[in-house]
Write an enzyme that holds these catalytic residues in place. Structure first.
Site, PDB file in Angstrom:
ATOM      1  N   THR A  43     -29.401 -28.673   3.088  1.00  0.00           N
ATOM      2  CA  THR A  43     -30.413 -29.160   2.146  1.00  0.00           C
ATOM      3  C   THR A  43     -30.583 -28.154   1.000  1.00  0.00           C
ATOM      4  O   THR A  43     -31.528 -28.216   0.236  1.00  0.00           O
ATOM      5  CB  THR A  43     -31.782 -29.370   2.847  1.00  0.00           C
ATOM      6  OG1 THR A  43     -32.077 -28.191   3.594  1.00  0.00           O
ATOM      7  CG2 THR A  43     -31.744 -30.573   3.766  1.00  0.00           C
ATOM      8  N   GLY A  44     -29.642 -27.235   0.919  1.00  0.00           N
ATOM      9  CA  GLY A  44     -29.706 -26.201  -0.130  1.00  0.00           C
ATOM     10  C   GLY A  44     -29.172 -26.695  -1.466  1.00  0.00           C
ATOM     11  O   GLY A  44     -28.724 -27.843  -1.597  1.00  0.00           O
ATOM     12  N   ASP A  45     -29.211 -25.781  -2.417  1.00  0.00           N
ATOM     13  CA  ASP A  45     -28.846 -26.100  -3.797  1.00  0.00           C
ATOM     14  C   ASP A  45     -27.397 -26.554  -3.986  1.00  0.00           C
ATOM     15  O   ASP A  45     -27.119 -27.538  -4.656  1.00  0.00           O
ATOM     16  CB  ASP A  45     -29.043 -24.826  -4.619  1.00  0.00           C
ATOM     17  CG  ASP A  45     -29.954 -25.097  -5.779  1.00  0.00           C
ATOM     18  OD1 ASP A  45     -30.745 -26.056  -5.672  1.00  0.00           O
ATOM     19  OD2 ASP A  45     -29.829 -24.364  -6.780  1.00  0.00           O
ATOM     20  N   GLY A 214     -10.545 -24.387  -7.510  1.00  0.00           N
ATOM     21  CA  GLY A 214     -10.444 -25.840  -7.333  1.00  0.00           C
ATOM     22  C   GLY A 214     -10.609 -26.582  -8.648  1.00  0.00           C
ATOM     23  O   GLY A 214     -10.481 -27.808  -8.700  1.00  0.00           O
ATOM     24  N   HIS A 274     -14.037 -15.091  -9.509  1.00  0.00           N
ATOM     25  CA  HIS A 274     -13.530 -16.143 -10.408  1.00  0.00           C
ATOM     26  C   HIS A 274     -12.633 -15.577 -11.512  1.00  0.00           C
ATOM     27  O   HIS A 274     -11.500 -16.007 -11.709  1.00  0.00           O
ATOM     28  CB  HIS A 274     -14.659 -16.881 -11.133  1.00  0.00           C
ATOM     29  CG  HIS A 274     -15.673 -17.510 -10.247  1.00  0.00           C
ATOM     30  ND1 HIS A 274     -15.416 -17.931  -8.979  1.00  0.00           N
ATOM     31  CD2 HIS A 274     -16.974 -17.828 -10.479  1.00  0.00           C
ATOM     32  CE1 HIS A 274     -16.513 -18.463  -8.465  1.00  0.00           C
ATOM     33  NE2 HIS A 274     -17.477 -18.405  -9.359  1.00  0.00           N
ATOM     34  N   LYS A 366     -25.274 -14.718 -18.344  1.00  0.00           N
ATOM     35  CA  LYS A 366     -26.217 -15.831 -18.240  1.00  0.00           C
ATOM     36  C   LYS A 366     -27.121 -15.792 -19.446  1.00  0.00           C
ATOM     37  O   LYS A 366     -27.281 -14.757 -20.085  1.00  0.00           O
ATOM     38  CB  LYS A 366     -27.032 -15.680 -16.963  1.00  0.00           C
ATOM     39  CG  LYS A 366     -26.178 -15.855 -15.709  1.00  0.00           C
ATOM     40  CD  LYS A 366     -26.984 -16.413 -14.577  1.00  0.00           C
ATOM     41  CE  LYS A 366     -26.122 -16.623 -13.341  1.00  0.00           C
ATOM     42  NZ  LYS A 366     -25.487 -17.938 -13.301  1.00  0.00           N
ATOM     43  N   ARG A 371     -22.332 -22.769 -23.150  1.00  0.00           N
ATOM     44  CA  ARG A 371     -21.705 -22.846 -21.835  1.00  0.00           C
ATOM     45  C   ARG A 371     -20.218 -23.079 -22.055  1.00  0.00           C
ATOM     46  O   ARG A 371     -19.822 -24.079 -22.661  1.00  0.00           O
ATOM     47  CB  ARG A 371     -22.298 -24.015 -21.062  1.00  0.00           C
ATOM     48  CG  ARG A 371     -21.754 -24.101 -19.661  1.00  0.00           C
ATOM     49  CD  ARG A 371     -22.438 -25.187 -18.868  1.00  0.00           C
ATOM     50  NE  ARG A 371     -21.972 -25.177 -17.489  1.00  0.00           N
ATOM     51  CZ  ARG A 371     -22.165 -26.167 -16.644  1.00  0.00           C
ATOM     52  NH1 ARG A 371     -22.832 -27.240 -17.023  1.00  0.00           N
ATOM     53  NH2 ARG A 371     -21.708 -26.104 -15.416  1.00  0.00           N
TER      54      ARG A 371
HETATM   55  O1  LIG Z   1     -20.031 -18.998  -8.670  1.00  0.00           O
HETATM   56  C1  LIG Z   1     -20.832 -19.162  -9.550  1.00  0.00           C
HETATM   57  O2  LIG Z   1     -20.530 -19.995 -10.558  1.00  0.00           O
HETATM   58  C2  LIG Z   1     -21.569 -20.635 -11.297  1.00  0.00           C
HETATM   59  C3  LIG Z   1     -20.938 -21.280 -12.497  1.00  0.00           C
HETATM   60  O3  LIG Z   1     -19.987 -22.161 -12.077  1.00  0.00           O
HETATM   61  P1  LIG Z   1     -19.447 -23.307 -13.045  1.00  0.00           P
HETATM   62  O4  LIG Z   1     -18.508 -24.046 -12.173  1.00  0.00           O
HETATM   63  O5  LIG Z   1     -20.610 -24.075 -13.505  1.00  0.00           O
HETATM   64  O6  LIG Z   1     -18.737 -22.609 -14.170  1.00  0.00           O
HETATM   65  C4  LIG Z   1     -22.612 -19.623 -11.685  1.00  0.00           C
HETATM   66  O7  LIG Z   1     -23.687 -20.258 -12.333  1.00  0.00           O
HETATM   67  C5  LIG Z   1     -23.115 -18.922 -10.445  1.00  0.00           C
HETATM   68  O8  LIG Z   1     -24.005 -17.867 -10.807  1.00  0.00           O
HETATM   69  C6  LIG Z   1     -22.017 -18.322  -9.647  1.00  0.00           C
HETATM   70  O9  LIG Z   1     -22.498 -17.926  -8.381  1.00  0.00           O
END
Ligand SMILES: O=C1O[C@H](COP(=O)(O)O)[C@@H](O)[C@H](O)[C@H]1O
Length: 802
Positions: A43-45, A214, A274, A366, A371
């Site tokens: 039920t998390g984000d 992915g 990433h 952030k 974006r």
């Molecule tokens: O792994 C993460 O990625 C998100 C951003 O992912 P995206 O697929 O929207 O580019 C980031 O907001 C989050 O802090 C981080 O944990």
């Protein structure tokens, strides 16, 4: 269709094959499969945003009369409340998307009805829950998927509990554990976490998720490189690439994740994983076979080994101004919050022959102005446009040339691949559809949209959808292996430790120019920290590609110096081109005489050359003999020893037979250059004995500020340097310290003599040399004259321009 596009289709076939094997095995073995998906943190984000949708897609595709599913969300709230919350989440987040039709809606209702909620706290509750899994009468094969969407601090204990009660791996049952990054907070903790987990779960059953792997464009990177191999691969190296930017900008803040974020910060959150993974995909050697996951993994790891750990001066950090305020509302260590970076830019270097000298800028933040996430490869420009770099139809012909993998959002209509038209016309594989971008208004990465070839992924799946499917099928390519994880940490761990309590730059949310930065030698600096440079370098990170030497200066570099060949380049290119030259000489010598004799000078200048040669695993070391041009009369353990430098930077890294290494005997049982030991004569004897015609194939010389070369210094008796009777002798340096050196008759006999001159401090002597008209006996270098060979000067811009 190119060969590699066909390959791509084959890869698709491979995936279908994976699926068909599964389906056929069910049919022919009359095997019925039931899969239990247990989503911890259901039920998390993350579950709400992506995971349930991903599992719904899996259910849509794979549930049929032979294959059934059940789903359990495990959460922290009590049963009634949890069940209600879960239903709300499922109803709002699971969607049919484009295929909105009755069948999909029916499937969706079926899916939602299959998802149950459980609140497990005690060991006993886990035990009972696990005993009840896969109690389907019909099924002959059971799959258990445990997806841990929970705080990483709980991984170890949860895996332990699950493994105790639920882990089955036999003919009837398979089990998979899925974990989300971050894995550990540094090398040590990652290793320790891995060790603990390995006590309970086999590596083959572990699926470590980095969701960037992915993403649809990320999945296309290697295929694109392969399908454009002929045009692109020759350009993807230090010679053509100016820099590579790997960027992930976000407009959102930390939101309600402050507690987690405080312990992590942007570097651990997205850069160690990433962004560094993306770096690997564009810089690794292209695997020959893209269906061979082992080869891909090997190439990835081989590249990661060559990435230098990030240095403190190579990293900038910032924090958005409202972050502390947000942190006050959250639990956790507030005193740590002021150090938590929400923005970071890092300069990475890869030390291999393909990438040495190219800056890789990884940047993420952030609360920024847009974006966008992308890999941007910017190619070098050496073009001087007298009347503007357009073809007259206002299309940019030359500037800048770039290849962009737009992974998420940004100024493009959809994530995809962009190639400057002035670079090459790409071959698009079946997974991509070409689009034309005609908007004249906005620029994309500093260029007009029409200046790009552009294609987007046909399958615009969510990253989690494809990862969940890969995991279900047991295809591990898109997951992080343990070996890779540890290599990634090696790059970031040291710097994370050293900046743990670094005060970060506070920035305004949105567009804040105070975050603009530039590369200054091997450092990153915020531009407004060095006011005098602002005008010249404004926005340098985003748009400018600056040649190292101006086109006018370049035109003025002649092709000869002192009547001999001249190669004049930027330092790093000079070394690489010299390494290539030496290898060519070696190959030719071996073709003709089956052996290559190389005499090397010492000092600091040739060290980068040694390092580049040491990296070249194809160099024919087994038939190479290494000789010394000169040596200082010091112990071989002294840091002044030329041999020690050659040994440490070259010899110890290569496979050269011991008897092919000929060091000058200046240190005989601790006696340093005792005349009575006749070390010079012994060396001369060795030369005579081994070199039939007394000709080295290549002799690398240096040049001192006073014009000395080898250990032949001004002020000595030059007749002794020139005497035919002697080939090697003890000499004296300017400070009267003793040396041993090859003499000119031997040097001048060489087939190729190379004089390497680098650095501004050598500009004066070059100037002097360029002004003299006759041999000047006061300057030993002027006595270097090949009898029957070539002499080439290798001079860098620093020494040339001063
Ligand atoms: O792994 C993460 O990625 C998100 C951003 O992912 P995206 O697929 O929207 O580019 C980031 O907001 C989050 O802090 C981080 O944990």
């Amino acid at each position: 269709m190119s060969f590699y596009c066909k390959l791509m289709s084959k890869m698709k076939l491979l995936l279908y094959f994976c699926i068909y094997v599964k389906i056929f095995s069910f049919i022919f073995a009359y095997e019925l499969q039931h899969t239990d998906v247990v989503l911890l943190g259901g039920t998390g984000d993350l579950a709400k945003k992506y995971l349930w949708q991903g599992f719904f897609s899996l259910f849509q595709k794979y549930s049929n009369e032979n294959s059934s599913f059940s789903f359990t969300a495990i959460g922290r709230t009590v049963y009634e409340e949890g069940t209600k919350k879960l239903k709300e989440i499922l109803t709002s987040s699971v969607k049919c998307g484009k295929e909105k039709n009755d069948t999909c809606e029916e499937k969706k209702s079926e899916f939602i009805s299959l998802v149950k909620y459980a609140n497990l706290k005690t060991q006993y509750e886990y035990e009972t829950f696990c005993q009840n899994l896969s109690k389907k009468e019909m099924s002959t094969k059971n799959g258990h998927i445990f997806y841990l969407s929970i705080p990483p601090s709980a991984y170890e204990s949860t895996v332990k509990t699950l493994s105790e009660y639920c882990y089955r791996n036999d003919n009837e049952t398979w089990t998979r554990f899925v974990l989300e990054k971050p894995f550990g907070r540094d090398l040590e903790s990652a290793q320790q976490q891995a060790n603990t987990i390995a006590e309970y779960v086999q590596e083959t059953d572990l699926f470590r998720i980095d969701h960037y792997l992915g993403k649809s464009v990320v999945k296309q990177i290697l295929l694109f490189r392969k399908s454009n191999k002929e045009t692109l691969e020759p350009l993807l190296n230090r010679q053509y690439v100016d820099r590579i930017e790997i960027v992930m900008k976000e407009i959102i803040g930390v939101k309600d994740r402050t507690e987690f974020y405080n312990q992590v910060g942007v570097i651990r959150d997205v850069m160690q994983n990433h962004l560094t993974e993306l770096l690997t995909l564009v810089t690794m050697e292209l695997p020959r076979n893209l269906t061979d996951s082992k080869e891909i993994e090997e190439q990835r790891n081989r590249l990661l080994i060559k990435v230098r750990p990030v240095r403190e001066s190579g990293i900038l950090t910032g924090q958005y101004s409202k972050y502390l305020e947000e942190a006050i509302g959250a639990k956790g260590n507030l005193s740590q919050s002021k150090y938590t970076p929400t923005f970071a830019a890092a300069l990475l270097k890869i030390e291999n022959s393909r990438w040495t000298g190219v800056p890789f800028i990884l940047m993420s933040g952030k609360m920024l102005d847009e974006r966008s996430s992308y890999i941007r490869i910017i190619f070098r420009e050496r073009i001087f446009c007298v009347t503007g770099c357009t073809d007259g139809n206002s299309s940019h012909m030359h500037y800048p040339r770039q290849l962009i993998f737009q992974i998420g959002h940004g100024d493009v209509p959809s994530p995809g691949i962009l190639v400057s038209k002035s670079l090459f016309k790409p071959v698009w594989c079946p997974g991509l559809t070409e689009l034309s971008v005609t908007s004249k208004d906005s620029l994309i990465h500093g260029q007009r949209p029409g200046d790009f070839h552009y294609a987007v992924s046909k399958d615009k799946h969510e990253a989690y959808k494809s990862l969940i499917e890969d995991m279900y099928l047991g295809c591990k390519e898109s997951f992080v292996t343990l070996e890779r994880l540890l290599l990634l940490w090696k790059i970031w761990s040291p710097v994370l430790e050293s900046i743990e309590t670094r005060v970060t730059r506070i920035y305004k949310e949105g567009a804040d120019h105070s975050l603009n930065f530039r590369i200054d030698n091997d450092h990153l600096v915020f531009i407004n920290d060095s006011q005098s440079d602002i005008l010249e370098l404004e926005d340098s990170i985003v748009h400018d590609v600056k040649p190292i030497i101006s086109p006018t200066d370049m035109l003025m570099i002649p092709s000869t110096f002192m009547g001999e060949n001249l190669v004049c380049k930027d330092l790093i290119f000079l070394f690489h081109s010299l390494a290539d030259r030496i290898k060519n000489i070696a190959v030719m010598a071996i073709q003709k005489r089956n052996v290559f004799h190389l005499a090397l000078s010492g000092g600091n200048s040739p060290v980068p050359l040694f390092q580049i040669l040491a990296e070249d695993s194809d160099f024919p070391w087994s038939v190479t003999h290494i000789w010394q041009v000169d040596e200082r009369c010091v112990s071989q353990k002294s840091d002044k020893s030329n041999f020690l430098s050659i040994y440490q930077n070259l010899i110890r890294h290569i496979n050269i037979p011991f008897f092919n290494i000929h060091f000058m005997p200046v240190d005989i049982n601790g006696r340093i250059c005792e005349e009575s030991d006749k070390g010079d004569n012994h060396y001369e004897e060795a030369v005579k004995y081994i070199l039939d015609d007394l000709r080295f194939d290549a002799v690398l010389l240096g040049l001192g500020k006073d014009g000395h070369t080898a250990s032949l210094f001004p002020g000595e008796k030059y007749s002794s340097f020139l005497s035919d009777n002697k080939l090697v002798a003890y000499t004296k340096a300017k400070d009267q310290s003793q040396r041993m050196s090859l003499l000119l008759p031997l040097i001048n006999k060489a087939r190729d003599i190379i004089v390497l001159v680098t650095g501004k401090s050598k500009h004066g002597i070059l100037q002097t040399l360029s002004e003299i008209t006759s041999n000047n006996a006061k300057i030993p270098i002027t006595l270097v004259k090949p009898a029957d060979g070539n002499l080439t000067w290798y001079i860098d811009y620093g020494a040339w321009m001063g």
